[in-house]
Design a protein around this motif. Structure first.
Motif, short mmCIF file in Angstrom:
data_model
loop_
_atom_site.label_atom_id
_atom_site.label_comp_id
_atom_site.label_asym_id
_atom_site.label_seq_id
_atom_site.Cartn_x
_atom_site.Cartn_y
_atom_site.Cartn_z
N TYR A 13 72.12 3.93 0.63
CA TYR A 13 70.97 3.08 0.99
C TYR A 13 69.99 3.93 1.79
CZ TYR A 13 73.80 -0.91 -0.42
OH TYR A 13 74.56 -1.80 -1.14
N ILE A 14 68.80 4.15 1.25
CA ILE A 14 67.75 4.89 1.94
C ILE A 14 66.79 3.84 2.51
CG2 ILE A 14 65.82 6.50 1.63
CD1 ILE A 14 67.59 7.53 -0.89
N ILE A 15 66.71 3.80 3.85
CA ILE A 15 65.92 2.74 4.50
C ILE A 15 64.84 3.38 5.38
CG2 ILE A 15 66.01 0.69 5.98
CD1 ILE A 15 68.99 0.54 5.52
N THR A 16 63.60 3.01 5.16
CA THR A 16 62.55 3.50 6.06
C THR A 16 62.41 2.52 7.22
OG1 THR A 16 60.68 2.39 4.98
CG2 THR A 16 61.35 4.53 4.09
N GLY A 17 62.10 3.07 8.39
CA GLY A 17 61.95 2.22 9.58
C GLY A 17 63.27 1.67 10.05
N ALA A 18 64.31 2.51 10.05
CA ALA A 18 65.66 2.05 10.46
C ALA A 18 65.91 2.28 11.95
CB ALA A 18 66.71 2.76 9.61
N SER A 19 64.86 2.60 12.72
CA SER A 19 65.09 2.86 14.15
C SER A 19 65.02 1.61 15.00
CB SER A 19 64.06 3.88 14.67
OG SER A 19 62.75 3.38 14.47
N LYS A 20 64.40 0.55 14.48
CA LYS A 20 64.32 -0.70 15.25
C LYS A 20 64.02 -1.86 14.30
CE LYS A 20 59.54 0.25 16.58
NZ LYS A 20 58.57 0.40 17.61
N GLY A 21 63.99 -3.07 14.89
CA GLY A 21 63.57 -4.25 14.13
C GLY A 21 64.43 -4.53 12.92
N ILE A 22 63.79 -4.96 11.85
CA ILE A 22 64.48 -5.42 10.64
C ILE A 22 65.24 -4.26 9.98
CG2 ILE A 22 64.13 -6.42 8.34
CD1 ILE A 22 61.56 -7.79 9.59
N GLY A 23 64.61 -3.10 9.92
CA GLY A 23 65.24 -1.95 9.25
C GLY A 23 66.53 -1.54 9.94
N LYS A 24 66.52 -1.53 11.27
CA LYS A 24 67.74 -1.16 12.00
C LYS A 24 68.84 -2.21 11.77
CE LYS A 24 69.56 0.21 16.47
NZ LYS A 24 69.32 0.43 17.88
N ALA A 25 68.44 -3.48 11.76
CA ALA A 25 69.43 -4.55 11.54
C ALA A 25 70.05 -4.44 10.14
CB ALA A 25 68.76 -5.91 11.73
N ILE A 26 69.24 -4.11 9.14
CA ILE A 26 69.78 -3.93 7.77
C ILE A 26 70.77 -2.75 7.78
CG2 ILE A 26 69.24 -3.31 5.37
CD1 ILE A 26 66.41 -4.52 5.83
N ALA A 27 70.36 -1.65 8.41
CA ALA A 27 71.21 -0.44 8.45
C ALA A 27 72.55 -0.76 9.13
CB ALA A 27 70.48 0.69 9.16
N GLU A 28 72.49 -1.42 10.28
CA GLU A 28 73.73 -1.69 11.03
C GLU A 28 74.65 -2.64 10.27
OE1 GLU A 28 72.16 -2.68 14.94
OE2 GLU A 28 72.64 -0.63 15.60
N GLU A 29 74.05 -3.59 9.56
CA GLU A 29 74.88 -4.51 8.74
C GLU A 29 75.54 -3.74 7.60
OE1 GLU A 29 75.48 -7.62 9.58
OE2 GLU A 29 76.64 -8.10 7.78
N LEU A 30 74.79 -2.86 6.96
CA LEU A 30 75.35 -2.06 5.85
C LEU A 30 76.47 -1.15 6.34
CD1 LEU A 30 72.05 -1.10 4.01
CD2 LEU A 30 73.93 -2.41 3.00
N LEU A 31 76.31 -0.61 7.56
CA LEU A 31 77.29 0.36 8.08
C LEU A 31 78.62 -0.29 8.46
CD1 LEU A 31 74.80 2.60 10.08
CD2 LEU A 31 76.19 3.32 8.11
N LYS A 32 78.69 -1.63 8.41
CA LYS A 32 79.97 -2.31 8.65
C LYS A 32 80.93 -2.08 7.49
CE LYS A 32 78.03 -5.97 11.54
NZ LYS A 32 77.59 -7.39 11.56
N ASP A 33 80.38 -1.72 6.32
CA ASP A 33 81.20 -1.44 5.15
C ASP A 33 81.32 0.08 4.99
OD1 ASP A 33 82.15 -0.89 2.58
OD2 ASP A 33 81.21 -2.67 1.71
N GLY A 34 82.53 0.59 5.10
CA GLY A 34 82.77 2.03 5.05
C GLY A 34 82.39 2.68 3.73
N ASN A 35 82.15 1.90 2.67
CA ASN A 35 81.71 2.48 1.40
C ASN A 35 80.22 2.78 1.38
OD1 ASN A 35 84.18 2.52 0.08
ND2 ASN A 35 83.98 0.37 -0.53
N ASN A 36 79.51 2.28 2.38
CA ASN A 36 78.05 2.46 2.40
C ASN A 36 77.65 3.66 3.25
OD1 ASN A 36 77.75 0.13 0.89
ND2 ASN A 36 77.46 -1.17 2.69
N GLN A 37 76.69 4.42 2.76
CA GLN A 37 76.08 5.50 3.52
C GLN A 37 74.61 5.17 3.65
OE1 GLN A 37 77.61 8.59 4.42
NE2 GLN A 37 79.58 8.33 3.41
#
Ligand SMILES: NC(=O)c1ccc[n+]([C@@H]2O[C@H](COP(=O)([O-])OP(=O)(O)OC[C@H]3O[C@@H](n4cnc5c(N)ncnc54)[C@H](OP(=O)(O)O)[C@@H]3O)[C@@H](O)[C@H]2O)c1
Length: 251
Positions: A13-37
């Motif tokens: 998953y390549i996410i722009t704006g993952a340092s705060k707000g919605i992008g960070k929340a998407i990234a942190e949710e995805l990182l709960k699954d060990g299959n996701n990078q």
């Protein structure tokens, strides 16, 4: 740095704006699954996780973006899913056109909100054209791209551009029979730094400012975490979403 990053990841998953707000929340949710990078692309980094890689980039510097694109889109030859989420965005200066708006600010809003998302989508589709993974592009849009909001002209226009870019590229992917899905996703009204910026506006330059102050005062803003969960659930179930224009309100 990519030292801790597994280049043989399953889902990328390549996410722009993952340092705060919605992008960070998407990234942190995805990182709960060990299959996701997750690859976060923006100026700053605030996530520390073995499956997270930060690619520093300032979207207002188009030459630097162009020269560093290859650092984002690595081969990922073992990926079964490749997802690009164009989430980074700016509101720009709030105010009426023709009333003291500096001309150079238009370029800034369109570079961050439209030109770089188009460059990233173009490069993603090109680099992975022969990759067998399932491919999805999500361009974060807004209700403000569907109706005019006084004081937000360049933001509204930039999000309308994101919708049409997404509709056109989806049509092209269908005509080529690639199976790649393109979405323009509106997240709703979310309690992030962008909303703080909106609430600070002068009512003379933005007539709806009190409505946005009331959203906060009345607890009507969605949390980034809640919206991040809904977007990740959407990402796991894109086969159920046939339309290009989608909204978190319907998820
Ligand atoms: N919040 C809402 O109510 C709402 C409503 C509708 C649509 N949206 C859309 O949702 C998306 C995310 O918004 P948000 O509310 O989460 O905003 P936010 O909290 O202000 O976060 C914006 C993100 O974009 C990145 N960014 C900003 N300028 C950048 C630049 N020059 N180069 C690279 N990255 C840059 C920031 O990272 P760095 O600062 O580290 O670079 C940050 O991670 C945006 O596209 C926005 O238009 C938000």
């Amino acid at each position: 740095m990519i030292s801790n990053f597994n280049l043989n990841a399953v889902d990328i998953y390549i996410i722009t704006g993952a340092s705060k707000g919605i992008g960070k929340a998407i990234a942190e949710e995805l990182l709960k699954d060990g299959n996701n990078q997750v690859v976060g692309v923006q100026r700053t980094s605030s996530i520390k996780h073995p499956n997270y890689r930060h690619q520093p980039m300032d979207f207002s510097d188009i030459d630097a973006v162009e020269h560093n694109l290859q650092k984002i889109f690595l081969p990922y030859s073992d990926a079964t899913k490749l997802v690009l989420i164009n989430n980074a965005g700016v509101l720009g200066d709030i105010g009426y056109i023709g009333e003291g708006m500096p001309n150079e600010r238009f370029e800034f809003v369109f570079d961050v909100n439209v030109v770089v998302p188009a460059m990233l989508m173009n490069t993603f589709l090109q680099v992975y054209s022969n990759h067998p993974a399932q491919k999805v592009v999500v361009n974060v849009s807004s209700g403000a791209g569907k109706y005019p909001v006084d004081g937000w002209a360049s933001y509204c226009a930039s999000k309308a551009a994101i919708d049409m870019l997404s509709l056109t590229v989806q049509k092209e992917q269908e005509m080529r029979g690639t199976g790649t899905k393109i979405y323009a996703l509106s997240p709703g009204v979310v309690d992030t730094a962008m909303q703080e910026n909106i609430r600070e506006a002068d009512a003379g330059r933005f007539s709806a400012v009190d409505k946005f102050r009331d959203y906060k005062a009345n607890g009507e803003l969605a949390s980034p975490e809640e919206v991040g969960r809904k977007i990740v659930n959407f990402l796991y179930n894109t086969n159920k979403y046939k339309e290009v224009i989608v909204s978190v309100r319907d998820m």
